[in-house]
Design an enzyme around this catalytic site. Structure first.
Site, PDB file in Angstrom:
ATOM      1  CD  GLU A   1     -16.034  10.199  11.338  1.00 11.32           C
ATOM      2  OE1 GLU A   1     -17.078  10.094  10.659  1.00 11.32           O
ATOM      3  OE2 GLU A   1     -15.498   9.228  11.877  1.00 11.32           O
TER       4      GLU A   1
ATOM      5  CD  GLU B   1     -16.705   5.969   9.771  1.00  5.18           C
ATOM      6  OE1 GLU B   1     -15.753   6.123  10.562  1.00  5.18           O
ATOM      7  OE2 GLU B   1     -17.604   6.811   9.640  1.00  5.18           O
TER       8      GLU B   1
ATOM      9  CE1 TYR C   1     -23.889   8.414   5.674  1.00  5.25           C
ATOM     10  CE2 TYR C   1     -23.330   9.877   7.491  1.00  5.25           C
ATOM     11  CZ  TYR C   1     -23.151   8.686   6.820  1.00  5.25           C
ATOM     12  OH  TYR C   1     -22.239   7.770   7.279  1.00  5.25           O
TER      13      TYR C   1
ATOM     14  CG  HIS D   1     -17.763   9.981   6.670  1.00  8.94           C
ATOM     15  ND1 HIS D   1     -17.235   9.154   7.635  1.00  8.94           N
ATOM     16  CD2 HIS D   1     -16.887   9.938   5.641  1.00  8.94           C
ATOM     17  CE1 HIS D   1     -16.107   8.635   7.195  1.00  8.94           C
ATOM     18  NE2 HIS D   1     -15.880   9.096   5.992  1.00  8.94           N
TER      19      HIS D   1
ATOM     20  CD  GLU E   1     -15.053   6.154  13.549  1.00 11.16           C
ATOM     21  OE1 GLU E   1     -15.663   5.845  12.521  1.00 11.16           O
ATOM     22  OE2 GLU E   1     -14.634   7.300  13.783  1.00 11.16           O
TER      23      GLU E   1
ATOM     24  CG  ASP F   1     -20.248   9.522  10.119  1.00 10.18           C
ATOM     25  OD1 ASP F   1     -19.273   9.265  10.841  1.00 10.18           O
ATOM     26  OD2 ASP F   1     -20.434   8.997   9.018  1.00 10.18           O
TER      27      ASP F   1
ATOM     28  CG  HIS G   1     -11.964   7.174  10.845  1.00  2.92           C
ATOM     29  ND1 HIS G   1     -13.096   7.946  10.637  1.00  2.92           N
ATOM     30  CD2 HIS G   1     -11.055   7.594   9.928  1.00  2.92           C
ATOM     31  CE1 HIS G   1     -12.873   8.786   9.631  1.00  2.92           C
ATOM     32  NE2 HIS G   1     -11.648   8.571   9.180  1.00  2.92           N
TER      33      HIS G   1
END
Length: 347
Positions: A120, A221, A127, A123, A187, A90, A224
């Site tokens: 993104e 995703e 994490y 995302h 993706e 990502d 995307h």
């Protein structure tokens, strides 16, 4: 065929028409009227994307904080390795989306890629947020080092690195098409063994907060991948000189190689995880590859894998009415604004 280096699209060029004459290498004033664009249905894609707005810290991780120490050593290792994988994939996507938009001469593509780039970035933040909730800073940093050091992951990502960097160094139509092929793979397939791991934990009532976060990312995703597949088809149709047997063979060859590398990675990272059948996982990866090829207007390459062999995964993805239900809490929460633009390809 001699390759022509593309120039970055002009920000504003009033002498050109508002409706772009091409997605890449065309002419456009830079003025965007969503009611007069070359591919009108892309407005619906834009609306679906902005309807998915969310923030990482909206997800309650308190239960996961308590549960993580009780996971098995194998589950903890897989958890950290897969977060490392997802961040490796990502992280570059924010920049790749922005790079594609720099060369796009259709302002609707520029706007859609801007939204994708922002998502993104969220995302990747998620994490960091997830890891900061369950492990120390040293363990977080070790997980994020995997993309640079783990030999299996390095081997798996080698083609992505080569293709993306070739586009940076030589922005041609061919390299843009190849970048879109790997973006579609990323993706639509590369994430999915990782997603399956977290959904498997959740169906055993473990780390439900992380699974909820992953379902948000998963939703993005899917959209995307859908748009990149559309952009690939439009670019190939506008540049038929690239729609050759040799190029399509390149696409199939790289899909096949990517599938084998993804199966190798999933076998490596999920081997000791209870509840995941590796043969079933390999079938699921091939199913996802077929699905992305269909979306890109190409033929399936795995005729024995046209059905999803891991149907239990669908319990963790949005319902079609625009709401999401936590699998264990059975508590409905609004996920996107309900409208006639909602709906997406199933897993």
């Amino acid at each position: 065929m001699s390759e022509v280096m593309l120039e970055k699209a002009k920000t504003l060029e009033p002498r050109n028409p508002n409706k772009s004459t091409g997605v890449f290498g065309g002419k456009s004033s830079g003025i965007l009227n969503w009611n007069d664009i070359a591919y009108p249905h892309w407005y619906k894609m834009y609306k679906r994307l902005i309807g998915n707005y969310w923030q990482a810290d909206e997800v309650n991780m308190s239960g996961d904080v308590k549960q993580f120490p009780s996971l098995s050593k194998e589950e903890q290792d897989a958890y950290l390795k897969i977060i490392g994988l997802l961040s490796t994939l990502d992280g570059p996507q924010t920049r790749t989306a922005l790079l594609l938009s720099l060369y796009a001469t259709d302002p609707s593509v520029q706007s859609i890629m801007a939204v994708i780039a922002q998502q993104e970035a969220v995302h990747n933040e998620s994490y960091s947020y997830v890891l900061s909730s369950v492990v120390s800073l040293d363990e977080q940093n070790e997980s994020f080092q995997l993309g640079r050091k783990d030999p299996v992951l390095l081997k798996r990502n080698e083609n992505i690195i080569g293709t993306y960097n070739a586009f940076v160094e030589n922005p041609t139509i061919e390299n843009i098409l190849k970048t879109m092929v790997y973006t579609a793979l990323l993706e639509g397939m590369f994430f999915y063994s990782g997603f399956a791991f977290f959904y498997n934990l959740a169906r055993h009532n473990k780390m439900v907060g992380t699974s909820t976060m992953i379902s948000y990312i998963n939703r993005d995703e899917l959209e995307h991948g859908r748009f990149i597949a559309e952009l690939f088809r439009a670019t190939l149709a506008e540049n038929p000189e690239y729609n050759t047997g040799s190029f399509i063979e390149w696409v199939y060859d790289h899909f096949k190689e990517s599938v084998e590398l993804e199966i190798e990675w999933s076998s490596y990272v999920l081997a000791d995880v209870e509840g995941i059948d590796l043969i079933e996982m390999a079938g699921y990866i091939k199913y996802r590859a077929n699905k992305m090829l269909r979306m890109m207007g190409l033929e399936e390459i795995y005729p024995d894998h046209v059905e999803n062999p891991m149907k239990w995964i669908r319990a963790y993805v949005d319902n079609f009415d625009g709401t999401k239900t936590d699998f264990f809490e059975q508590r409905s929460r609004q996920y996107t604004k309900t409208s006639d633009l909602n709906g997406f390809d199933d897993l």
